[in-house]
Structures are given as C-alpha cells and as structure tokens.
Write an enzyme that holds these catalytic residues in place. Structure first.
Site, short mmCIF file in Angstrom:
data_model
loop_
_atom_site.label_atom_id
_atom_site.label_comp_id
_atom_site.label_asym_id
_atom_site.label_seq_id
_atom_site.Cartn_x
_atom_site.Cartn_y
_atom_site.Cartn_z
N GLU A 276 26.75 41.64 34.02
CA GLU A 276 27.65 42.72 34.10
C GLU A 276 28.40 42.99 35.51
O GLU A 276 28.09 43.92 36.44
CB GLU A 276 26.88 44.08 34.14
CG GLU A 276 25.55 44.18 32.98
CD GLU A 276 24.49 44.96 33.05
OE1 GLU A 276 24.10 45.57 34.31
OE2 GLU A 276 23.86 45.51 32.27
N PRO A 277 29.40 42.14 35.71
CA PRO A 277 30.18 42.25 36.95
C PRO A 277 31.25 43.26 36.63
O PRO A 277 31.71 43.37 35.82
CB PRO A 277 30.96 40.90 37.00
CG PRO A 277 30.98 40.31 35.55
CD PRO A 277 29.85 40.98 34.82
N GLY A 278 31.26 44.02 38.03
CA GLY A 278 32.51 45.07 37.93
C GLY A 278 33.24 44.81 39.17
O GLY A 278 34.53 44.34 39.05
N ARG A 315 35.52 55.28 49.62
CA ARG A 315 34.72 54.15 49.87
C ARG A 315 34.36 54.26 51.55
O ARG A 315 32.99 53.80 52.02
CB ARG A 315 34.95 52.73 49.49
CG ARG A 315 35.10 52.64 48.06
CD ARG A 315 35.14 51.27 47.56
NE ARG A 315 34.05 50.52 47.81
CZ ARG A 315 33.78 49.62 48.83
NH1 ARG A 315 35.08 49.33 49.74
NH2 ARG A 315 32.79 49.02 49.14
N CYS A 347 40.76 67.87 55.46
CA CYS A 347 40.19 68.60 56.38
C CYS A 347 38.69 68.46 56.48
O CYS A 347 38.07 69.31 56.15
CB CYS A 347 40.57 70.12 56.21
SG CYS A 347 41.95 70.64 55.94
N TYR A 376 35.89 50.80 42.35
CA TYR A 376 35.44 52.14 43.04
C TYR A 376 36.49 52.59 43.89
O TYR A 376 36.05 53.44 44.87
CB TYR A 376 34.08 51.86 43.76
CG TYR A 376 32.93 50.80 42.87
CD1 TYR A 376 32.21 51.57 42.10
CD2 TYR A 376 32.78 49.52 43.01
CE1 TYR A 376 31.62 51.02 41.28
CE2 TYR A 376 31.87 48.75 42.23
CZ TYR A 376 31.16 49.54 41.43
OH TYR A 376 30.51 48.86 40.62
#
Ligand SMILES: *Cc1c(COP(=O)(O)O)cnc(C)c1O
Length: 427
Positions: A276-278, A315, A347, A376
């Site tokens: 299941e590589p993302g 991230r 802010c 992501y």
C-alpha cells in the site's frame, strides 16, 4: 529522480515552464507530474516481479481524481481509509475486488458500502470492529473477506506522529494475541479470513524495521496455517520513505531493495502479496508553487513571506517536515545563499515553513517551489483564515490541465448558511 528541473534557467514541470502555469491559475498552486507518478508505480511493479501481487495505492497521500484515474489506468488497486475514499476509488473506475479498506473506525454504513461493491478485503483493526463487520455481512447474506492488522511492536524509527507499529499505537491488534483473535474470526458467521495485514508507519528510511516486521508475519502465517486458517494473502502496508532533502546524505531505501526484503521474508509462503504505497508514489511527483509577498527585515533574522501558508501545506507545522524550497528562476552560478526564515501569512507562529534556511536571493514578486509536496499536501489542506483551497494542476509532457480549480470567494462564503433567527433579529 523526478520531472521538475531547470531548463533555460526556469523551473519546469516536465516540459511546461512553471511561470506559464502560474500565469494561467495564479499562485499558490500544486502541480503534479504524470511521468513521475507513472514511473513510481512502475518501480513497485518491477520490485515485486515474479511474486503474485497487487499494488494498492494508498490514496490518502493524494486523492485527486485525475491522479486516481491515472493510477487505475496503470492497473493499481487502492487502499482506502473512509467511505469517501471508497467512493473516490469506485468513481476512478477501480473495481471493488482491487480495493482494501483500512482504518480503526469503520462504520456500519461504510462496511455496507464496501460489501455492496464486492470489496477485496477489510483490514480489521480490532475485535469490536470484527464482530460488527460479521453482523453487517450476515444481514446482507454475504461473508466479509478480512485480514487482521497485527501490530508487531516494531520501532519504525520515524516521526512519532507517523509511527504506527508500536504497542502504544491505536492500530491493529498485538501480534502476541493474533492466534486467539483469528480463532474468534474463524468462528464468526459473517467473516471469511483471507490473510494478515501489517503497516508499521510512514516515511521509513531504513529497511530493518520492515525485515523485522515481515519476519514476524511469516512466523505468524505458519502458526495460523497450523491452526487451520487459509492464509492466502499478506498485506504488507506502505510507508517507504522518500528523499525530502536533495543535498543530504540521507538516502531512503530503493523500492527494489524493499522488494528483496519482501522476497526473502515472506516470498516462499505462496501468498499473494499486497502493498500500500502512498508517499513514494505521489510525494516527489508534486511541487507547491508560491510567490514572495514581502521580504521583511526582523531583529537578527530576515523573513521571506509567501502567499502559501500552513493551511496549504501543513507538513512542516505538523511533522517538523523539511521541504527543499527553490527559486523558480534558476539562481546564477556563484550566487551565495543567505539564511532566511520562510513563512506564510497565517496568524500562527506555527506557520513557518523553514527557519534559517540558506536561500539564494529571491525578490518580492518572484516565485519559489516547495519540492516533494505531492503527498500529504493538497489532501491535508484547509481554508483556515478563509484562504480558498489552492488549485491542483497535472502536467503531461508539454500539456497541463487544472485538475481542481480554486473556488471563488463567493463559493467559499456561500457554503455557510445563516439561520433565520439571526437575520430576523438584525436591528
Ligand atoms: C498511510 C497508510 C499507508 C501509506 O503510507 P505511505 O507512507 O504514504 O506509503 C498505507 N497503509 C495504511 C494502512 C496507511 O494508513
């Protein structure tokens, strides 16, 4: 290697000059490369050659429909973690028999949706979930194919927020209790045990945690078979890390070597392998392009204030992640970089992309690109500070297309509704 390179002094996405896209959609925006996405899918195909396998792209990394269609066209299955993702997979043309459903909080409604579409397998993460799934399947007159996600208590040596394989994490059941849980599964009327699932974390930069986890999975396979279970599939999860920093000696493992670890640990069991590589598929297939609004001189430090912010790419704020940030106009040879803080306009002090980052001079109005932003990135964005979601663009050779448009301010505002009791009472 990716397809974001300088040509004639200007950063390109494949054969399209980045400023050309900026002129069409405005900054900030994401741009993805078809060639990189395709190549990254293919390296996994090559790495698993000779073993029966299915590559289930973990769409939570980047679930834009254009990306999913592209993956589906290459033959990918999908790993989904919600009913919304399941619907995206179906909409992208992926048949149910190539979809695996992970996640600790599947609802009855999501289970029904997946069963109606002939799902390949549920990766079950707890006993309560398994019992509910059995009930739901039975009420539909079917049996739900499952793998149980085991937690091997292996340290993935990655950031705490993306490590999932330790006993303190919420994922899966402890591998020490697996035989007991499989025995219960086999006795449930709505459950069909098909395999074992494991996923120990994301952005792994070392193969040893995989070797340790897969070795335990191999032992468990033998033990479960001796208990009478028909273990015919092993889902080994995703998590292979990518290089976020080009000029460093940190070099994550290659998919080929990852494939060799799989072969040497579980390759002789006669199981169909699922991965299941993302991140590895989408991460280096995308960049985020932003303009410099101001250069500000602070006390003891200078700031580059961009039109992109933490709501567009979270991230750095969430995982202390590093992204290479490069000027869209190639710096002249011999230019001396100077340290600068690179921030967004939101802010929050957390809206800082990089501190004391050595950068060639970039003037107000010029553009920079965040590399490795394809995974992501857009999927984790929000409209915090009422900043509309930024566009996503896909390039292929010398063509590009907007694959998600920036909403207008009106569209953003009109998504809210104001109840009558407020409008009526207005003085
Ligand atoms: C997030 C996740 C993946 C993908 O991880 P990457 O690091 O993006 O490869 C695969 N499987 C499961 C169960 C996940 O939660």
């Amino acid at each position: 290697m990716d397809h974001f390179l300088y040509k004639n002094g200007v950063l390109h996405a494949e054969d399209v000059a980045v400023p050309e896209i900026a002129a069409a959609v405005g900054t900030p925006f994401y741009v993805y490369s078809t060639a990189t996405l395709t190549r990254h899918y293919q390296v996994f195909e090559d790495a698993l050659k000779g073993m029966p396998h299915v590559i289930c792209y973990a769409m939570k990394a980047n679930s834009n429909m254009a990306v999913l269609r592209l993956m589906a066209g290459l033959g990918a299955g999908m790993d989904v973690v919600s009913g919304g993702e399941f619907r995206r997979a179906i909409a992208a043309g992926v048949p149910g028999e190539k979809i695996v459903f992970s996640g600790v909080g599947k609802t009855r409604e999501e289970m029904r949706l997946a069963l109606e579409n002939g799902i390949r397998q549920f990766n079950v993460e707890s006993e309560p979930e398994m019992r509910v799934l059995s009930e739901v399947a039975q009420s539909m007159g079917v049996r739900a194919p499952i793998a149980i996600r085991v937690n091997p208590d292996v340290d993935a040596k990655t950031h705490a927020k993306i490590a999932t394989g330790r006993s303190e994490n919420k994922f899966g059941i402890p591998i020490s209790r697996a035989r007991e849980v499989y025995a219960e599964a086999a006795a449930l009327p709505g459950i069909d045990v098909v395999g074992i699932d494991v996923h120990i974390g994301s952005q792994l930069v070392d193969l040893e945690p995989y070797r340790a986890a897969f070795t335990l999975v191999a032992e468990l396979t033998r033990a479960l078979r001796s208990d009478g279970h028909d273990i015919r599939r092993l889902d080994l999860g995703g998590g292979l890390g990518i290089p976020y920093q080009q000029n460093s000696n940190q070099a994550p493992p290659l998919p080929f070597d990852y494939g060799e670890v799989i072969r040497s640990t579980v390759g002789d069991l006669g199981c169909e392998i699922e991965i299941e590589p993302g991140r590895l598929i989408a991460g280096n297939a995308g960049i985020l392009v932003s303009s410099v609004i101001y250069r500000k001189n602070g006390e003891g430090r200078d700031f580059l204030i961009l039109d992109a912010a933490m709501n567009d790419l979270i991230r750095p704020a969430m995982y202390d992640a590093w992204h290479d940030i490069v000027p869209v106009t190639e710096p002249a040879a011999g230019v001396v970089p100077a340290e600068i803080d690179i921030v967004g306009p939101v802010c929050e002090s957390g809206d800082t992309f990089a501190k004391a980052r050595p950068m060639p001079p970039v003037a107000e109005g010029e553009m920079v690109a965040f590399r490795s932003a394809g995974a992501y990135g857009a999927v984790m964005s929000s409209e915090y500070n009422s900043r509309p979601m930024i566009p996503e663009v896909l390039v292929s050779g010398d063509q590009f297309a907007v694959v998600r448009a920036r909403p207008t301010y009106e569209e953003m505002i009109e998504r809210d509704t104001v109840p009558e009791w407020i409008t009526e009472n207005r003085g």
